[in-house]
Design a protein around this motif. Sequence first.
Motif, mmCIF file in Angstrom:
data_model
loop_
_atom_site.group_PDB
_atom_site.id
_atom_site.type_symbol
_atom_site.label_atom_id
_atom_site.label_comp_id
_atom_site.label_asym_id
_atom_site.label_seq_id
_atom_site.Cartn_x
_atom_site.Cartn_y
_atom_site.Cartn_z
ATOM 1 N N ARG A 1 0.845 -1.194 0.000
ATOM 2 C CA ARG A 1 0.000 0.000 0.000
ATOM 3 C C ARG A 1 0.882 1.247 0.000
ATOM 4 N NH1 ARG A 1 -5.201 -1.628 1.716
ATOM 5 N NH2 ARG A 1 -5.202 -3.711 2.662
ATOM 6 N N TYR A 2 0.426 2.244 -0.732
ATOM 7 C CA TYR A 2 1.131 3.528 -0.776
ATOM 8 C C TYR A 2 0.096 4.641 -0.743
ATOM 9 C CZ TYR A 2 3.886 7.481 -2.398
ATOM 10 O OH TYR A 2 4.483 8.707 -2.504
ATOM 11 N N SER A 3 0.358 5.645 0.084
ATOM 12 C CA SER A 3 -0.564 6.777 0.209
ATOM 13 C C SER A 3 0.189 8.077 -0.032
ATOM 14 C CB SER A 3 -1.194 6.785 1.606
ATOM 15 O OG SER A 3 -2.106 7.860 1.744
ATOM 16 N N VAL B 1 -7.205 1.694 -6.399
ATOM 17 C CA VAL B 1 -6.833 3.092 -6.251
ATOM 18 C C VAL B 1 -8.058 3.822 -5.700
ATOM 19 C CG1 VAL B 1 -7.461 3.601 -8.644
ATOM 20 C CG2 VAL B 1 -5.943 5.160 -7.381
ATOM 21 N N ASP C 1 -4.648 6.784 -2.417
ATOM 22 C CA ASP C 1 -4.102 5.518 -1.945
ATOM 23 C C ASP C 1 -4.020 4.528 -3.099
ATOM 24 O OD1 ASP C 1 -4.114 6.568 0.627
ATOM 25 O OD2 ASP C 1 -6.126 5.790 1.057
ATOM 26 N N PHE C 2 -2.887 3.841 -3.189
ATOM 27 C CA PHE C 2 -2.692 2.777 -4.166
ATOM 28 C C PHE C 2 -2.408 1.485 -3.387
ATOM 29 C CE2 PHE C 2 -1.256 6.748 -5.989
ATOM 30 C CZ PHE C 2 -1.889 6.783 -7.226
ATOM 31 N N SER C 3 -2.994 0.388 -3.818
ATOM 32 C CA SER C 3 -2.735 -0.882 -3.136
ATOM 33 C C SER C 3 -2.738 -2.027 -4.136
ATOM 34 C CB SER C 3 -3.776 -1.142 -2.039
ATOM 35 O OG SER C 3 -5.059 -1.330 -2.588
ATOM 36 N N TYR C 4 -1.977 -3.056 -3.765
ATOM 37 C CA TYR C 4 -1.907 -4.277 -4.576
ATOM 38 C C TYR C 4 -1.898 -5.468 -3.621
ATOM 39 C CZ TYR C 4 -0.018 -8.082 -7.396
ATOM 40 O OH TYR C 4 0.181 -9.289 -8.006
ATOM 41 N N PHE D 1 -5.997 -4.982 -7.613
ATOM 42 C CA PHE D 1 -5.400 -3.677 -7.853
ATOM 43 C C PHE D 1 -6.439 -2.629 -7.444
ATOM 44 C CE2 PHE D 1 -3.653 -6.685 -10.850
ATOM 45 C CZ PHE D 1 -2.292 -6.417 -10.857
ATOM 46 N N THR E 1 -11.555 -1.107 -7.688
ATOM 47 C CA THR E 1 -10.664 -2.263 -7.638
ATOM 48 C C THR E 1 -10.863 -3.111 -8.883
ATOM 49 O OG1 THR E 1 -12.224 -3.755 -6.529
ATOM 50 C CG2 THR E 1 -10.864 -2.358 -5.128
#
Length: 899
Positions: free
Chosen positions: A491-493, A555, A509-512, A553, A571
């Motif tokens: 995760r990245y914010s 965002v 927010d990005f997450s995988y 995936f 997603t």
Amino acid sequence: MIRFLKFPGNLGHLKCIVLFHVFLFLCSAAADAQVQVQRRLNGSVIDSLKDVVPGADVFIIADKDTLTSVTNSHGKFSFSGIKSDRISLLIMSVGFKPYTRTFQYKANQQTMSLEPIVLDLESNLLNEVVINGRDKPIRLKKDTIEYNASFYQISENDRVEDLLRQLPGVEVDEHGNATTMGKPLQKLRVNGEDFFTSNVKDFINQLPASVVDKLEIINDYGDEANFTGIKTGEPQKMLNLVTKAGQNKGTFGNVLASGGTNSRYGLQGNGNIWDGSKQIGLSSSSNNTNNEAGINTTATAGVNYRDKLSNGVTASAGYNYSYNKNLSRQLNSIETINPEGTIYNRLESQSNSNENNHTINFNIQSIANKSYFQASLGGTLAIRDRDGNIISNQTGLIKQDLSSNSKSNSNTPNLNGNFVWARSMEKPGRSMSAGLVLSSGINQVKDDLGNLITYYGRPDINQNYKVVKDSLINRFVDTENRTNLVTADFRYSEPLKGDKDSLVKRNIDFSYFFSFSKTRNSLYTRTNNNTGNNNIVDSLSSRYSTSFIFQRFAVNYRYQSERLNYSLGLTAQPSQLIGQYDGYDKRINNFELNLSPIINLSYNLSNWDNVAFVYSGNSTAPEFYQLQPVPNITNLQNVIIGNPNLRSSFTHSGNLTYQHTDEKDGSTLQLSLNGSVVEDQVVSNVVLIKDTLNSLKQETHFENAKGAYLIGSMYSYALPFAKNKFSAELRGTLDYVNMISYANSILNTNRNINFSQTLKFRMNQRKLTMSTYATYTLSSNRYSIEQMQLRNIETWQFNLSGRAFLNKSLSLNADVSKKINSGYSLAVANPLLINLGIEKTLFKSRQGTIALQAYDLLNQGNNLVRSISDNSITDSRYNQITRYFLLSFNYRLQKFGHK
């Protein structure tokens, strides 16, 4: 009008705040109003024992801005958007002296991270003072409902469990299981810290209510989410106990011995050392029970240890062992609906099992101002032996008898590891986190199955059946199932540019997420040919493997303010199911892509009203037995054959909640509306085929189907009155479930309606506590392939329970309930259950108690359970003995605080 003792710091709080704001006003008047640099302040609050202080009020004055915050469960606070290079800080918490200090930012300094701030305890008592008003019983804070323990009546020996029973919107059943709005309290913390094993049921029964200052019911998204602020999915309910000042340490435990009629006995001992973050627990027990699961004889032992290795680093380890011996007798009445007719099955079963379980775990957690790390390793081993026999008599569309004897042995070891890392960057609001989960397990089962089937021909004109064949079959089935699982997430914010309102935060927010599971299964079936040689039956044996690859995936845009918090995004969830079977030439390779929105909303309409909505979408792979294209003949009256071409299912779920609290009378209103829709749900297809005698037998296959959905609602309104000496609660549920299955390849829908309504009153007095409730429940099922006949279960239940204290050491308790049942296919009584008991406290310390309890004096107890599965309705009754007498002695050891 309330009288109580005040601490000197509390007496000076009002003056302290006034002087503090006057001082800050003078400082701000001299500040440079042209400074445009946006700064950030991070800090944490601890006490003199280095334990975190959650819920402390934090105030800062920065230029002309006044900012407020509250420390989180880890004692941390954070401010952003600070415009002045000089700030003043005030921290206040009940039971501690106020903390004030002024800080200066260096030139071009963007972020200031303070060393842990230590609050000193207030220790000297003042003379009694009189004030008007009283503390507020309930506070509503974003994801938390906070209850003030002083508002509720407690007796000297009450546990936290007794206190929870008085809280509006919280339910604790007779077994000690606590729920709120139908959801269980799954995690326990004390003062924001993990507490021993986090076993809610055990520790609310051990901890005295007298040490608790506040109780918090928290929507918990996990430690990683608490650190990064990225909250997704459906939260768990967590109970956090905030102790009174100086009560965050102690020694507690108990020893219990009991014995009674019907060979009932119990032995239990546990001891716990709690010194803030240092926790050592030992426990052991041995007892037998006679409940819905049969006659259970259990023995347990465990040890748990938790301590801080250094500032912010906590380690824990635990080992638990359990032994369970179960003797169960059960009577089932099964009604299976089919387009060609109805099959009735009366099934009597008896089983005797022994099970040994070992569990071990290690965990380390590090929480710093800018980083979070957690690693855990665990393992389990379960060994089980079971003997059983079944007598099944089918009538209706199929006339057949089955007598089955079985022996089985299973061995199930499992290892797992979990690793989480998170980091806050220099830029306020920027963070990233990653996690990894590894799991490996084996399930080995050896079955020895013996079956005698009696076949009948068609009835004559007098409806008499003639036996046409007896078939005796003895089989040995060896099954080994190996499963390996790997999941990873990142995760990245990234914060977006803020506006002039420093309390508003915006992030992208990005997450995988990645998951890979692989299952390898071998199934060997042998038959006994009466010559001592066991031959493998190829048609009933197989080796196969399946793999399920799932990715997500996502965002989303995240908005946070004082009252409104929401996440909106999208997603993409690709999934791939791969299978390979010996003897099956075609390789299975099913790929799917699902798109779903991200919606997570929480809005405080006021300080006392909150509305929240959560949507989630999840893919689920079929179970291995649903894919296996080889007959499973464990039950010869219903052979199971899997479908290797199944697709994974996808579930859309949404939950809308509303919470209201009244600051004056402590009443609460909680509403919940939830729904779900399942795409490509894996359902059964029960078909009737002709056997070699031209009779019929059942086979269960599996298909993907659309049309399954659920709409559910729940409400609870609780009102305490007469200074909380009395309370009333009205709660209920209404669910509509559209269940899908196939019968003879014809689509069958079961429209299931579940309705319940409860009215409850409670009286809380020091000499007398009493609770009474009336509940009505309805379960209605209508099958599309049999439109004219409803299957309804109705139950009325009335209950009155109470405890009377005759003097300081002697009390009486009673529990009386009446049930009125209708609609079951098995014969059912309408029992009147009467339980009576007497209890006396012993010794000067009053830490010992002796009790005599009588259960079900009229011996009218019975238990019936209805379950719905596809196109079958099952009513079950167990061999529960409900009338017995129990004599017990309990000694509690408890010492809390600095005494």
